[in-house]
Design a protein around this motif. Structure first.
Motif, PDB file in Angstrom:
ATOM      1  N   SER A  56       0.828  -1.211   0.000  1.00  0.00           N
ATOM      2  CA  SER A  56       0.000   0.000   0.000  1.00  0.00           C
ATOM      3  C   SER A  56       0.861   1.259   0.000  1.00  0.00           C
ATOM      4  O   SER A  56       0.482   2.274  -0.587  1.00  0.00           O
ATOM      5  CB  SER A  56      -0.956   0.002   1.191  1.00  0.00           C
ATOM      6  OG  SER A  56      -0.237  -0.041   2.406  1.00  0.00           O
ATOM      7  N   VAL A  59       1.902   1.789  -3.609  1.00  0.00           N
ATOM      8  CA  VAL A  59       0.795   2.321  -4.402  1.00  0.00           C
ATOM      9  C   VAL A  59       0.613   3.810  -4.106  1.00  0.00           C
ATOM     10  O   VAL A  59       0.411   4.619  -5.018  1.00  0.00           O
ATOM     11  CB  VAL A  59      -0.501   1.523  -4.125  1.00  0.00           C
ATOM     12  CG1 VAL A  59      -1.713   2.184  -4.759  1.00  0.00           C
ATOM     13  CG2 VAL A  59      -0.364   0.099  -4.639  1.00  0.00           C
ATOM     14  N   GLU A  62       3.181   5.773  -5.885  1.00  0.00           N
ATOM     15  CA  GLU A  62       2.869   5.894  -7.315  1.00  0.00           C
ATOM     16  C   GLU A  62       1.778   6.932  -7.547  1.00  0.00           C
ATOM     17  O   GLU A  62       1.830   7.689  -8.513  1.00  0.00           O
ATOM     18  CB  GLU A  62       2.430   4.545  -7.885  1.00  0.00           C
ATOM     19  CG  GLU A  62       3.574   3.692  -8.346  1.00  0.00           C
ATOM     20  CD  GLU A  62       3.098   2.519  -9.182  1.00  0.00           C
ATOM     21  OE1 GLU A  62       2.464   2.736 -10.238  1.00  0.00           O
ATOM     22  OE2 GLU A  62       3.364   1.389  -8.776  1.00  0.00           O
ATOM     23  N   TYR A  63       0.786   6.972  -6.652  1.00  0.00           N
ATOM     24  CA  TYR A  63      -0.273   7.971  -6.802  1.00  0.00           C
ATOM     25  C   TYR A  63       0.306   9.377  -6.657  1.00  0.00           C
ATOM     26  O   TYR A  63      -0.021  10.272  -7.435  1.00  0.00           O
ATOM     27  CB  TYR A  63      -1.392   7.747  -5.778  1.00  0.00           C
ATOM     28  CG  TYR A  63      -2.417   8.842  -5.828  1.00  0.00           C
ATOM     29  CD1 TYR A  63      -3.355   8.882  -6.855  1.00  0.00           C
ATOM     30  CD2 TYR A  63      -2.422   9.872  -4.898  1.00  0.00           C
ATOM     31  CE1 TYR A  63      -4.281   9.903  -6.939  1.00  0.00           C
ATOM     32  CE2 TYR A  63      -3.347  10.901  -4.977  1.00  0.00           C
ATOM     33  CZ  TYR A  63      -4.274  10.909  -5.989  1.00  0.00           C
ATOM     34  OH  TYR A  63      -5.175  11.935  -6.083  1.00  0.00           O
ATOM     35  N   PHE A  78      -1.830   5.085 -13.658  1.00  0.00           N
ATOM     36  CA  PHE A  78      -2.048   4.672 -12.272  1.00  0.00           C
ATOM     37  C   PHE A  78      -3.318   3.838 -12.162  1.00  0.00           C
ATOM     38  O   PHE A  78      -3.337   2.791 -11.516  1.00  0.00           O
ATOM     39  CB  PHE A  78      -2.130   5.891 -11.345  1.00  0.00           C
ATOM     40  CG  PHE A  78      -2.411   5.495  -9.928  1.00  0.00           C
ATOM     41  CD1 PHE A  78      -1.387   5.072  -9.097  1.00  0.00           C
ATOM     42  CD2 PHE A  78      -3.706   5.518  -9.434  1.00  0.00           C
ATOM     43  CE1 PHE A  78      -1.653   4.668  -7.804  1.00  0.00           C
ATOM     44  CE2 PHE A  78      -3.974   5.125  -8.136  1.00  0.00           C
ATOM     45  CZ  PHE A  78      -2.941   4.697  -7.312  1.00  0.00           C
ATOM     46  N   ARG A  81      -2.872   0.363 -13.555  1.00  0.00           N
ATOM     47  CA  ARG A  81      -2.070  -0.514 -12.690  1.00  0.00           C
ATOM     48  C   ARG A  81      -2.776  -0.859 -11.385  1.00  0.00           C
ATOM     49  O   ARG A  81      -2.596  -1.951 -10.857  1.00  0.00           O
ATOM     50  CB  ARG A  81      -0.746   0.164 -12.356  1.00  0.00           C
ATOM     51  CG  ARG A  81       0.219   0.214 -13.494  1.00  0.00           C
ATOM     52  CD  ARG A  81       1.505   0.840 -13.039  1.00  0.00           C
ATOM     53  NE  ARG A  81       2.486   0.859 -14.105  1.00  0.00           N
ATOM     54  CZ  ARG A  81       3.618   1.515 -14.043  1.00  0.00           C
ATOM     55  NH1 ARG A  81       3.921   2.217 -12.974  1.00  0.00           N
ATOM     56  NH2 ARG A  81       4.458   1.484 -15.057  1.00  0.00           N
ATOM     57  N   HIS A  82      -3.537   0.093 -10.844  1.00  0.00           N
ATOM     58  CA  HIS A  82      -4.093  -0.079  -9.494  1.00  0.00           C
ATOM     59  C   HIS A  82      -5.581   0.266  -9.482  1.00  0.00           C
ATOM     60  O   HIS A  82      -6.047   1.018  -8.622  1.00  0.00           O
ATOM     61  CB  HIS A  82      -3.343   0.805  -8.499  1.00  0.00           C
ATOM     62  CG  HIS A  82      -1.864   0.633  -8.543  1.00  0.00           C
ATOM     63  ND1 HIS A  82      -1.232  -0.491  -8.069  1.00  0.00           N
ATOM     64  CD2 HIS A  82      -0.887   1.430  -9.059  1.00  0.00           C
ATOM     65  CE1 HIS A  82       0.071  -0.369  -8.265  1.00  0.00           C
ATOM     66  NE2 HIS A  82       0.304   0.775  -8.866  1.00  0.00           N
ATOM     67  N   ASP A  84      -8.177  -1.253  -8.557  1.00  0.00           N
ATOM     68  CA  ASP A  84      -8.976  -1.640  -7.396  1.00  0.00           C
ATOM     69  C   ASP A  84      -8.542  -0.928  -6.115  1.00  0.00           C
ATOM     70  O   ASP A  84      -9.120  -1.148  -5.058  1.00  0.00           O
ATOM     71  CB  ASP A  84      -8.921  -3.157  -7.200  1.00  0.00           C
ATOM     72  CG  ASP A  84      -7.507  -3.666  -7.026  1.00  0.00           C
ATOM     73  OD1 ASP A  84      -6.554  -2.923  -7.341  1.00  0.00           O
ATOM     74  OD2 ASP A  84      -7.340  -4.821  -6.574  1.00  0.00           O
ATOM     75  N   SER A  85      -7.569  -0.062  -6.201  1.00  0.00           N
ATOM     76  CA  SER A  85      -7.090   0.683  -5.032  1.00  0.00           C
ATOM     77  C   SER A  85      -8.048   1.829  -4.723  1.00  0.00           C
ATOM     78  O   SER A  85      -8.630   2.428  -5.627  1.00  0.00           O
ATOM     79  CB  SER A  85      -5.694   1.249  -5.325  1.00  0.00           C
ATOM     80  OG  SER A  85      -5.336   2.206  -4.356  1.00  0.00           O
ATOM     81  N   ALA A  88      -7.378   4.873  -6.638  1.00  0.00           N
ATOM     82  CA  ALA A  88      -7.807   4.925  -8.037  1.00  0.00           C
ATOM     83  C   ALA A  88      -9.041   5.814  -8.168  1.00  0.00           C
ATOM     84  O   ALA A  88      -9.202   6.501  -9.185  1.00  0.00           O
ATOM     85  CB  ALA A  88      -8.095   3.524  -8.557  1.00  0.00           C
TER      86      ALA A  88
END
Length: 100
Positions: A56, A59, A62-63, A78, A81-82, A84-85, A88
């Motif tokens: 996490s 992630v 990256e955000y 982003f 790649r993510h 379901d985060s 996102a």
């Protein structure tokens, strides 16, 4: 007698083609033996693996990088790649703001 000389000649030719980097016993490259000898001579604790990063946190980093770039491409990447985060959703909101 001729067969014996022929076999010896072929064996000699094969050894010459193998080159000096192969040992005569076992056929392993000489550097492998040296590396193994170096490893046996080392003293001290064994090397350990670093702890794995928190996914996490990676992630979130990256955000933040996408947010700093502030481009559609960065947010779309982003989301790809993510997707379901929870972040996102924030990236999607940023994209909506950009399209206005």
């Amino acid at each position: 007698m001729k067969r014996c000389r022929l076999a010896a000649g072929l064996l000699g030719a094969l050894m010459a083609l193998a080159g000096p980097d192969h040992s005569s016993s076992g056929g392993l490259p000489a550097m492998v033996g040296k590396a193994n000898a170096d490893e046996r001579g080392k003293q001290g604790p064994a090397a350990s693996m670093p702890m794995a990063r928190d996914p996490s946190a990676a992630v979130a980093e990256e955000y933040e990088a996408a947010r700093r770039q502030g481009t559609r491409e960065a947010f779309e990447l982003f989301i790809a790649r993510h997707g379901d985060s929870p972040l996102a959703e924030q990236a999607r909101a940023e994209l909506k703001r950009m399209s206005r």
